[in-house]
Design a protein around this motif. Sequence first.
Motif, PDB file in Angstrom:
ATOM      1  N   PHE A 256     -11.359  -2.477   1.903  1.00 34.32           N
ATOM      2  CA  PHE A 256     -11.471  -2.093   3.859  1.00 34.32           C
ATOM      3  C   PHE A 256     -10.473  -1.467   4.715  1.00 34.32           C
ATOM      4  O   PHE A 256     -10.786  -1.482   5.144  1.00 34.32           O
ATOM      5  CB  PHE A 256     -11.652  -3.598   4.207  1.00 34.32           C
ATOM      6  CG  PHE A 256     -12.261  -4.602   3.988  1.00 34.32           C
ATOM      7  CD1 PHE A 256     -13.964  -4.358   4.522  1.00 34.32           C
ATOM      8  CD2 PHE A 256     -12.347  -5.773   2.742  1.00 34.32           C
ATOM      9  CE1 PHE A 256     -14.124  -5.063   4.390  1.00 34.32           C
ATOM     10  CE2 PHE A 256     -13.763  -6.526   2.102  1.00 34.32           C
ATOM     11  CZ  PHE A 256     -15.093  -6.060   2.875  1.00 34.32           C
ATOM     12  N   ASP A 257      -8.816  -1.355   3.643  1.00 35.40           N
ATOM     13  CA  ASP A 257      -7.657  -0.243   4.287  1.00 35.40           C
ATOM     14  C   ASP A 257      -7.586  -1.315   5.604  1.00 35.40           C
ATOM     15  O   ASP A 257      -6.863  -0.315   6.452  1.00 35.40           O
ATOM     16  CB  ASP A 257      -8.021   1.169   4.907  1.00 35.40           C
ATOM     17  CG  ASP A 257      -9.194   1.587   3.460  1.00 35.40           C
ATOM     18  OD1 ASP A 257      -8.439   2.198   2.040  1.00 35.40           O
ATOM     19  OD2 ASP A 257      -9.987   2.600   3.853  1.00 35.40           O
ATOM     20  N   PHE A 261      -0.638  -0.399   6.456  1.00 39.98           N
ATOM     21  CA  PHE A 261       0.187  -0.267   7.698  1.00 39.98           C
ATOM     22  C   PHE A 261      -0.192  -1.192   8.997  1.00 39.98           C
ATOM     23  O   PHE A 261      -0.436  -1.098  10.413  1.00 39.98           O
ATOM     24  CB  PHE A 261      -0.069   0.967   8.515  1.00 39.98           C
ATOM     25  CG  PHE A 261       0.758   2.517   8.072  1.00 39.98           C
ATOM     26  CD1 PHE A 261       1.977   2.320   8.998  1.00 39.98           C
ATOM     27  CD2 PHE A 261       0.382   3.081   7.339  1.00 39.98           C
ATOM     28  CE1 PHE A 261       2.604   3.521   8.647  1.00 39.98           C
ATOM     29  CE2 PHE A 261       1.398   3.927   6.496  1.00 39.98           C
ATOM     30  CZ  PHE A 261       2.111   4.239   7.318  1.00 39.98           C
ATOM     31  N   GLY A 262      -0.330  -2.344   8.316  1.00 42.32           N
ATOM     32  CA  GLY A 262      -1.210  -3.527   9.588  1.00 42.32           C
ATOM     33  C   GLY A 262      -0.246  -3.741   9.765  1.00 42.32           C
ATOM     34  O   GLY A 262       1.352  -3.915   9.311  1.00 42.32           O
ATOM     35  N   GLU A 292       1.599  -1.164   2.308  1.00 43.68           N
ATOM     36  CA  GLU A 292       1.088  -0.390   1.863  1.00 43.68           C
ATOM     37  C   GLU A 292      -0.038  -0.221   1.041  1.00 43.68           C
ATOM     38  O   GLU A 292      -0.784  -0.800   2.343  1.00 43.68           O
ATOM     39  CB  GLU A 292       1.732  -0.337   0.420  1.00 43.68           C
ATOM     40  CG  GLU A 292       2.898   1.420   0.260  1.00 43.68           C
ATOM     41  CD  GLU A 292       1.993   2.550   0.286  1.00 43.68           C
ATOM     42  OE1 GLU A 292       0.647   2.733   0.085  1.00 43.68           O
ATOM     43  OE2 GLU A 292       2.780   4.068   1.390  1.00 43.68           O
ATOM     44  N   VAL A 293      -0.712   0.830   1.004  1.00 38.56           N
ATOM     45  CA  VAL A 293      -2.206   0.673   0.617  1.00 38.56           C
ATOM     46  C   VAL A 293      -2.921  -0.841   0.267  1.00 38.56           C
ATOM     47  O   VAL A 293      -3.906  -1.235   0.639  1.00 38.56           O
ATOM     48  CB  VAL A 293      -2.750   1.818  -0.562  1.00 38.56           C
ATOM     49  CG1 VAL A 293      -4.433   1.484  -0.480  1.00 38.56           C
ATOM     50  CG2 VAL A 293      -2.374   2.936   0.596  1.00 38.56           C
ATOM     51  N   ALA A 294      -2.474  -1.472  -1.115  1.00 38.88           N
ATOM     52  CA  ALA A 294      -2.964  -2.148  -2.231  1.00 38.88           C
ATOM     53  C   ALA A 294      -1.961  -3.828  -1.155  1.00 38.88           C
ATOM     54  O   ALA A 294      -1.358  -3.769  -0.872  1.00 38.88           O
ATOM     55  CB  ALA A 294      -2.429  -1.829  -3.189  1.00 38.88           C
ATOM     56  N   PRO A 295      -2.922  -4.514  -1.156  1.00 41.06           N
ATOM     57  CA  PRO A 295      -2.514  -6.515  -0.778  1.00 41.06           C
ATOM     58  C   PRO A 295      -1.379  -6.286  -1.526  1.00 41.06           C
ATOM     59  O   PRO A 295      -1.680  -5.912  -3.116  1.00 41.06           O
ATOM     60  CB  PRO A 295      -3.800  -7.129  -1.210  1.00 41.06           C
ATOM     61  CG  PRO A 295      -4.634  -6.170  -1.795  1.00 41.06           C
ATOM     62  CD  PRO A 295      -4.281  -4.883  -2.131  1.00 41.06           C
ATOM     63  N   GLY A 341      -7.176  -1.068 -10.589  1.00 42.63           N
ATOM     64  CA  GLY A 341      -7.622  -1.165 -10.108  1.00 42.63           C
ATOM     65  C   GLY A 341      -7.123  -1.042  -8.569  1.00 42.63           C
ATOM     66  O   GLY A 341      -8.111  -0.862  -7.695  1.00 42.63           O
ATOM     67  N   ILE A 342      -5.352  -1.020  -8.310  1.00 47.55           N
ATOM     68  CA  ILE A 342      -5.584  -1.026  -6.525  1.00 47.55           C
ATOM     69  C   ILE A 342      -4.500  -0.020  -6.372  1.00 47.55           C
ATOM     70  O   ILE A 342      -3.656   0.167  -8.217  1.00 47.55           O
ATOM     71  CB  ILE A 342      -5.029  -2.464  -6.019  1.00 47.55           C
ATOM     72  CG1 ILE A 342      -3.734  -3.259  -7.077  1.00 47.55           C
ATOM     73  CG2 ILE A 342      -6.663  -3.084  -6.007  1.00 47.55           C
ATOM     74  CD1 ILE A 342      -3.406  -4.114  -6.330  1.00 47.55           C
ATOM     75  N   ASN A 343      -4.238  -0.118  -5.957  1.00 41.79           N
ATOM     76  CA  ASN A 343      -2.718   1.309  -5.218  1.00 41.79           C
ATOM     77  C   ASN A 343      -1.756   1.442  -6.181  1.00 41.79           C
ATOM     78  O   ASN A 343      -1.040  -0.499  -6.167  1.00 41.79           O
ATOM     79  CB  ASN A 343      -2.488   1.570  -4.056  1.00 41.79           C
ATOM     80  CG  ASN A 343      -2.171   2.755  -3.562  1.00 41.79           C
ATOM     81  OD1 ASN A 343      -2.275   3.880  -4.008  1.00 41.79           O
ATOM     82  ND2 ASN A 343      -0.897   2.390  -3.011  1.00 41.79           N
TER      83      ASN A 343
END
Length: 724
Positions: A256-257, A261-262, A292-295, A341-343
């Motif tokens: 979901f991106d 930057f959340g 960053e990108v990944a949770p 599987g994630i950043n």
Amino acid sequence: MTGNAARLHAVQNITNRQPFPHKAPEPLSNLWASDVFTLSKMKESLPKEVFKSVKKTIETSAELDVSIADVVALAMKDWALSKGALYYAHVFYPLTNATAEKHDGFISVQSDGSVISEFSGKVLVQGEPDGSSFPNGGIRSTFEARGYTAWDVSSPAYIMATDNGATLCIPTVFISWTGEALDKKTPLLRANAAMNKAAQRVLSLMGNTDIAPVNSSCGAEQEYFLVDTNFVNSRPDLLLAGRTLFGAPAAKGQQFDDHYFGAIPERIQVYMQDVEEQLYRLGIPAKTRHNEVAPGQFEIAPFFESANVATDHQQLLMTVLKNTAKRHGLVCLLHEKPFKGINGSGKHVNWSVGNVTQGNLLDPGSTPHSNTQFLLFCGAVIRGVHKYGPLLRAAVATASNDHRLGANEAPPAIMSVYLGTQLDNVFEQIKDGKITGSLNAGVMNLGINTIPVFNKDAGDRNRTSPFAFTGNRFEFRAVGSGQSVAGPLVTMNTILADSLNWVADSLESLLSSGSDLDTAILKTLKEIIDQHGAVVFGGNGYSSEWHKMAVEERGLANLKTAADALPVLKEPHIEALFDKLGVLSPVELASRFEIYAEQYILAIEVEAKLVVSMAKTGIYPGAIKYLSEISATISSLKSNGTELCNKRLVEISTLVNSMMEAVDKLSAAIGQHDFDNAEEHMQFCAKTIRPIMDEVRKFADLLEGEIANELWPYPTYQEMLFVK
């Protein structure tokens, strides 16, 4: 406690944890470099002539006057005592990516039994840690233990304060008894000196007469993951290898991106503020923080500093990140790919060169077509990356970084240079033999009165490029999250020095043949772009088309694994490069290959042993218990006249058997040691052991989706990434 009970206990502890006590931040003016023995503190405490001598050494790399060491040591000791330090440590950086230190007390017992605090110039300048157990790659025999640390006056001493006390830390180099470098700092200082010497030649030929020492600068963006300690303590792979060797993807990942930057989670922001306060006290200019990108992934970026100081600060930053995480009930993961599987996590090294008289030599200005100084230095970088691309790849070659390079969030293993639209156009003009102008960057006008019109950049950024120009510097994006930046900086400064010497030789030859300076510069630049322009690429570095074009049409190397890349260090022209410039002797370079090859092999062997252990003692028992429960239930229902399809029982049994067959293969592979050399052993690790590990994981991760949650032994991706 069973695996599932431990997981439930971990979730309960996290859910019911007490927030870390938050305090109001101190003013930056009170914090900044308060624990650093800065030039201003030296000026206050040293005699005028002594201070001038130390300052000259720091700012111009002039030879240190050792006769002043006692005076400096006394001032440094008094300052450290005023900060509560009872011990001092020579801090050095062995070939492990870690920091080493030996602590000694200021205490000196007198003849009458009393004690005084003592710290002499001799002790400041030179230390003697036991060097026998540090990696040396064959430089020394096992029984030879003597090693030396020597004060690096260009990097400031500082106080490292912990809950248990404070220590005066003195950055040093680390060398063997016979004088070979056993560390990462010594080659970095040598590479910077070689680059400075070559840059001075070029600047002199361009007509400059007042030329200050040229230094390289570095700003390293650090990506990292934070996972709750309760989970990590239940994951042997995270504890010992820094990454998850098993784990099915959660239903929700980064698709979901929404994390990038959340809003920074409250718990994490308190941690970040704690980290930043410590960094500011140590004079480390932390500038940027964000999700960053990944949770569960975050980034911190400092402001630029001279390469040597930035390298020391980068090591300190990693230490502070990890130590502070413990206080907050977290573990900071600096592995390049802790979750499949994630950043993954990198360390983007922003690198430039310059001095106080000519400024940033990689700043194109508003009219790069007329900035011949910039064009020559930029051209030298292009030549260096093309000529020594495989060496750059070797500089970032580790077992952990292999998981990241070439994946969707990382640059490919093919070394190329991105220049941007404006500079691409200028170098195309150079190739045609005549420079006519630069493309106009233009302005951004959104047509909204409340949004001001602002200047656009001359070119976009390319996040798929491993070596991208980003306005006034190059960003080496292939560096791994857990790596020291010293190795990449040594490589970049060395290849730039080689290229600048080539530029100087070319200019001297053309000028002596009667060419004017402008003509000589244009001819030199044209030769660079004609011979080395194949390395310039502005497209999608992830695409299969580029990989095919790069190798087949442009002749660029695609060294996919560290096993492929590290042997580059043994090639004769690489040995000649480092030896000629005085950065690494043939013996020192050979030792680095042996050390890095061994580290690669050991890292994979540790992971393989963990895979076997976790599969046998955790996943297999859980699966067998679940099969037993299902089988018993089916039999019980059948005796009561209810028939259940046993298809799922068969499927799970098949997965369990397949996993254990792969485990047996992996165990046999781990036991193989009859290799002729390190290269053969590395290739076996890359092409045999790692694929079998992946095979075990494939079946185990499928089992995770089949076995009852209450019987799964390890914290899951969903728990580790989302339960905060």
